[in-house]
Enzyme design. Structure first.
Site, PDB file in Angstrom:
ATOM      1  N   SER A  31       0.823  -1.213   0.000  1.00 33.77           N
ATOM      2  CA  SER A  31       0.000   0.000   0.000  1.00 33.77           C
ATOM      3  C   SER A  31       0.851   1.255   0.000  1.00 33.77           C
ATOM      4  CB  SER A  31      -0.919  -0.004   1.220  1.00 33.77           C
ATOM      5  OG  SER A  31      -0.162  -0.186   2.398  1.00 33.77           O
ATOM      6  N   THR A 163     -41.462  24.427  -8.394  1.00 32.80           N
ATOM      7  CA  THR A 163     -41.655  23.078  -7.868  1.00 32.80           C
ATOM      8  C   THR A 163     -41.942  22.248  -9.114  1.00 32.80           C
ATOM      9  OG1 THR A 163     -44.024  23.371  -7.533  1.00 32.80           O
ATOM     10  CG2 THR A 163     -42.617  23.867  -5.652  1.00 32.80           C
ATOM     11  N   HIS A 164     -41.465  21.043  -9.147  1.00 32.08           N
ATOM     12  CA  HIS A 164     -41.584  20.183 -10.347  1.00 32.08           C
ATOM     13  C   HIS A 164     -40.976  20.851 -11.582  1.00 32.08           C
ATOM     14  CE1 HIS A 164     -44.607  18.016  -7.905  1.00 32.08           C
ATOM     15  NE2 HIS A 164     -45.021  19.237  -7.600  1.00 32.08           N
ATOM     16  N   SER A 291     -16.231  24.516 -27.325  1.00 31.76           N
ATOM     17  CA  SER A 291     -16.433  23.247 -28.004  1.00 31.76           C
ATOM     18  C   SER A 291     -15.435  23.157 -29.142  1.00 31.76           C
ATOM     19  CB  SER A 291     -17.864  23.193 -28.537  1.00 31.76           C
ATOM     20  OG  SER A 291     -17.928  22.327 -29.652  1.00 31.76           O
ATOM     21  N   LYS A 297     -20.062  27.953 -28.533  1.00 31.24           N
ATOM     22  CA  LYS A 297     -20.357  27.360 -27.228  1.00 31.24           C
ATOM     23  C   LYS A 297     -19.450  27.826 -26.089  1.00 31.24           C
ATOM     24  CE  LYS A 297     -22.322  23.688 -26.762  1.00 31.24           C
ATOM     25  NZ  LYS A 297     -23.504  22.885 -26.661  1.00 31.24           N
ATOM     26  N   ASN A 299     -19.302  26.047 -22.439  1.00 35.52           N
ATOM     27  CA  ASN A 299     -19.932  24.973 -21.672  1.00 35.52           C
ATOM     28  C   ASN A 299     -19.613  25.051 -20.183  1.00 35.52           C
ATOM     29  OD1 ASN A 299     -21.048  23.858 -24.002  1.00 35.52           O
ATOM     30  ND2 ASN A 299     -19.154  22.731 -24.440  1.00 35.52           N
ATOM     31  N   GLU A 304     -20.750  20.834 -14.264  1.00 32.34           N
ATOM     32  CA  GLU A 304     -21.060  19.482 -14.754  1.00 32.34           C
ATOM     33  C   GLU A 304     -20.147  18.439 -14.120  1.00 32.34           C
ATOM     34  OE1 GLU A 304     -22.756  20.026 -19.240  1.00 32.34           O
ATOM     35  OE2 GLU A 304     -20.686  20.523 -18.901  1.00 32.34           O
ATOM     36  N   TYR A 331      -8.838  -6.726  13.439  1.00 30.91           N
ATOM     37  CA  TYR A 331      -8.275  -6.188  12.201  1.00 30.91           C
ATOM     38  C   TYR A 331      -8.236  -7.244  11.109  1.00 30.91           C
ATOM     39  CZ  TYR A 331      -5.067  -4.414   8.728  1.00 30.91           C
ATOM     40  OH  TYR A 331      -4.527  -4.013   7.533  1.00 30.91           O
ATOM     41  N   GLN A 336      -7.079  -2.189   4.665  1.00 28.38           N
ATOM     42  CA  GLN A 336      -6.126  -1.413   3.879  1.00 28.38           C
ATOM     43  C   GLN A 336      -6.840  -0.704   2.722  1.00 28.38           C
ATOM     44  OE1 GLN A 336      -2.009  -2.812   3.368  1.00 28.38           O
ATOM     45  NE2 GLN A 336      -2.509  -2.971   1.210  1.00 28.38           N
ATOM     46  N   LYS A 339      -8.202   3.331   2.394  1.00 32.04           N
ATOM     47  CA  LYS A 339      -7.449   4.566   2.189  1.00 32.04           C
ATOM     48  C   LYS A 339      -7.740   5.272   0.865  1.00 32.04           C
ATOM     49  CE  LYS A 339      -4.194   2.815   5.296  1.00 32.04           C
ATOM     50  NZ  LYS A 339      -5.079   1.627   5.397  1.00 32.04           N
TER      51      LYS A 339
HETATM   52  N1  ARG Z   1      -1.043  -1.358   5.517  1.00 32.95           N
HETATM   53  C1  ARG Z   1      -1.911  -1.907   6.522  1.00 32.95           C
HETATM   54  C2  ARG Z   1      -3.279  -1.209   6.449  1.00 32.95           C
HETATM   55  O1  ARG Z   1      -3.383  -0.249   5.788  1.00 32.95           O
HETATM   56  C3  ARG Z   1      -1.303  -1.688   7.864  1.00 32.95           C
HETATM   57  C4  ARG Z   1      -1.767  -2.643   8.894  1.00 32.95           C
HETATM   58  C5  ARG Z   1      -1.204  -3.995   8.599  1.00 32.95           C
HETATM   59  N2  ARG Z   1      -1.539  -4.906   9.617  1.00 32.95           N
HETATM   60  C6  ARG Z   1      -1.457  -6.232   9.420  1.00 32.95           C
HETATM   61  N3  ARG Z   1      -1.793  -6.989  10.387  1.00 32.95           N
HETATM   62  N4  ARG Z   1      -1.111  -6.717   8.259  1.00 32.95           N
HETATM   63  O2  ARG Z   1      -4.232  -1.613   7.045  1.00 32.95           O
END
Ligand code: ARG
Length: 483
Positions: A31, A163-164, A291, A297, A299, A304, A331, A336, A339
């Site tokens: 990650s 309205t509408h 355009s 145009k 736009n 949008e 956990y 992960q 994020k």
């Molecule tokens: N990169 C992991 C996450 O975003 C960190 C936690 C990892 N924990 C584990 N037990 N593998 O969640």
């Protein structure tokens, strides 16, 4: 076992593993390329943890100092771009910890005492999100202020209220804009509320069950500013919940989705109002595009796109909430995946709010200190449109009620009057008194006051109504509130 395999064994996770991860799995599970943006939170969390470990005499002062020194250097390296992020080290946490150990040796290896990446990442995400909420709140304030400023200029400008999407009753354009100010002010309340629940410390939960070291979690919370309005430390009270809960992220994304929905509704209106068929407003050219084929145009790309990006943010909400639904405590690596949707939600929302504040209110011209280049209002076009749809029919009904007619009868009488006006191709206010009296003999000359758009507006003088007096009072309230 061949020598080659033996060599590779050194890259394996630990002595327990007989082979390293495959390259594909490494890429799949890593990650670092997105979570490296948590680096500041990660370092703050680590420093607070190390300070507490030293205070509790779990690590020595020399180790604590070495960790501080190492983290200072890592900060410099990351800020300058010199830090080498390694996919092999999976995530932001392991990357920073490995570099720390490289820099300060055993002290770096002691940092993780009484901690797991599970409580570490939960803490980092909360710290990061808290700082982002602290940036979003002023942006929401700016957008509201921009809307209030434009409202101030347009209290007496009459817009057909729909309205509408059918002309319903005339409203002050300012009143219409202030409806959005109400929405955005509730969004700000929601974000502030989410912030309270985000600002709680998971660290000290360790992997899932707490830890055998005598940690002082409240000390860490205080160091990290995870305190309530009375300065009381805010600590997750259950270790299993602390490491596995992401409802603060879901709540945030829900609040962001609602906020984007408000932006999207406003966008839809801007797009309609800008079309040639309405011609009510213009936005500055820098928010529009031409355009490639039709030279005439301009736009409304920005509204949008904002409308489109709302779908994306709502999608993130669906993603996050679905991410949680099947997870057993505590956990799981699923987390992960929290994020990218969260980061993208924050980025999209912040950019959108920034752009809209400027598109509505304009930019300060440094030469004269005045805001310029905001939305331009075509008051005449709005008023002409308001005249078209018998927008004062309700006022005529109310007039008859005040003369003693039951409302339902008045409603029916006015329907006949509107029918007559339609057949004469004129407005209600253009029907001669004699014709109006034909519908109800109690009608007198003063009826024309209530049939005018302005009369209709002025008459709606109850709290929250569109009468200019009410609108001005609301503007004053918002001004006080927004500072
Ligand atoms: N990169 C992991 C996450 O975003 C960190 C936690 C990892 N924990 C584990 N037990 N593998 O969640």
């Amino acid at each position: 076992m061949s020598t080659n395999q033996f060599d590779k064994k050194s890259e394996a996770w630990s002595a327990l593993f007989s082979e390293p991860m495959s390259e594909l799995v490494k890429r799949y599970t890593a990650s670092v390329f997105f979570d490296k943006r948590l680096w500041q939170a990660d370092i703050s969390g680590s420093l607070a943890h190390a300070e507490m470990l030293a205070h509790q005499k779990i690590i020595g002062t020399a180790d604590h100092e070495a960790i501080q020194r190492g983290m200072a250097q890592i900060t410099t390296e990351i800020e300058s771009g010199a830090f080498e992020w390694k996919l092999d080290l999976e995530d932001v946490h392991l990357n920073i910890e490995a570099r720390l150990t490289q820099l300060v040796g055993d002290a770096g290896k002691r940092l993780h005492t009484g901690r797991s990446r599970n409580d570490q990442v939960a803490t980092d995400v909360r710290l990061w999100l808290r700082s982002e909420i602290d940036l979003i709140l002023p942006l929401l304030n700016e957008l509201q202020t921009a809307l209030v400023e434009v409202a101030e200029q347009n209290v007496e400008v009459i817009l057909p209220g729909f309205t509408h999407l059918q002309v319903a009753q005339p409203v002050s354009f300012a009143h219409h804009l202030l409806a959005y100010v109400e929405m955005f002010s509730r969004d700000a309340e929601r974000f502030a509320d989410v912030r309270r629940r985000t600002n709680r410390l998971p660290l000290g939960s360790a992997a899932l069950a707490g830890t055998t070291y005598p940690l002082d979690r409240e000390r860490v919370a205080r160091t990290l500013g995870m305190v309530d309005e009375h300065g009381e430390p805010q600590v997750c009270q259950n270790s299993l919940d602390g490491v596995s809960d992401r409802d603060f992220a879901i709540e945030f994304t829900a609040a962001a989705s609602l906020c984007m929905v408000h932006v999207s509704r406003f966008s839809e209106e801007l797009i309609l109002w800008m079309s040639q068929n309405f011609g009510f407003v213009k936005i500055a050219d820098r928010f529009t595009t031409g355009s490639s084929i039709m030279p005439q145009k301009k736009n409304p790309d920005v509204p949008e796109l904002a409308r489109g990006k709302t779908g994306r943010v709502v999608g993130h909400l669906m993603g996050l909430i679905t991410l949680m639904k099947g997870q057993p405590l505590a956990y799981n690596k699923d987390n992960q995946e929290d994020k990218e949707p969260l980061f993208d939600t924050v980025d999209t929302l912040k950019d959108t709010l920034r752009i809209f504040a400027e598109m509505v209110g304009g930019q300060v011209n440094p030469a004269n200190g005045k805001k310029e280049g905001g939305i331009t209002v075509n008051a005449l076009a709005m008023e002409e449109a308001a005249k078209k749809g018998y927008a004062t029919a309700t006022d005529l009904a109310d007039y008859l009620v005040k003369k003693g007619l039951p409302f339902r009868d008045a409603h029916e009488t006015v329907a006949h009057a509107v029918k007559a006006a339609v057949s004469h191709n004129c407005d209600l206010s253009e029907l001669p008194l004699a014709v109006l009296q034909g519908f109800n003999s109690s009608i007198e000359k003063d009826v024309y006051e209530c049939l005018s758009l302005r009369g209709s507006l002025n008459a709606r003088n109850t709290l929250g109504g569109t009468a200019p007096a009410q609108v001005l009072a609301q503007i004053a309230r918002h001004r006080r509130r927004l500072g």
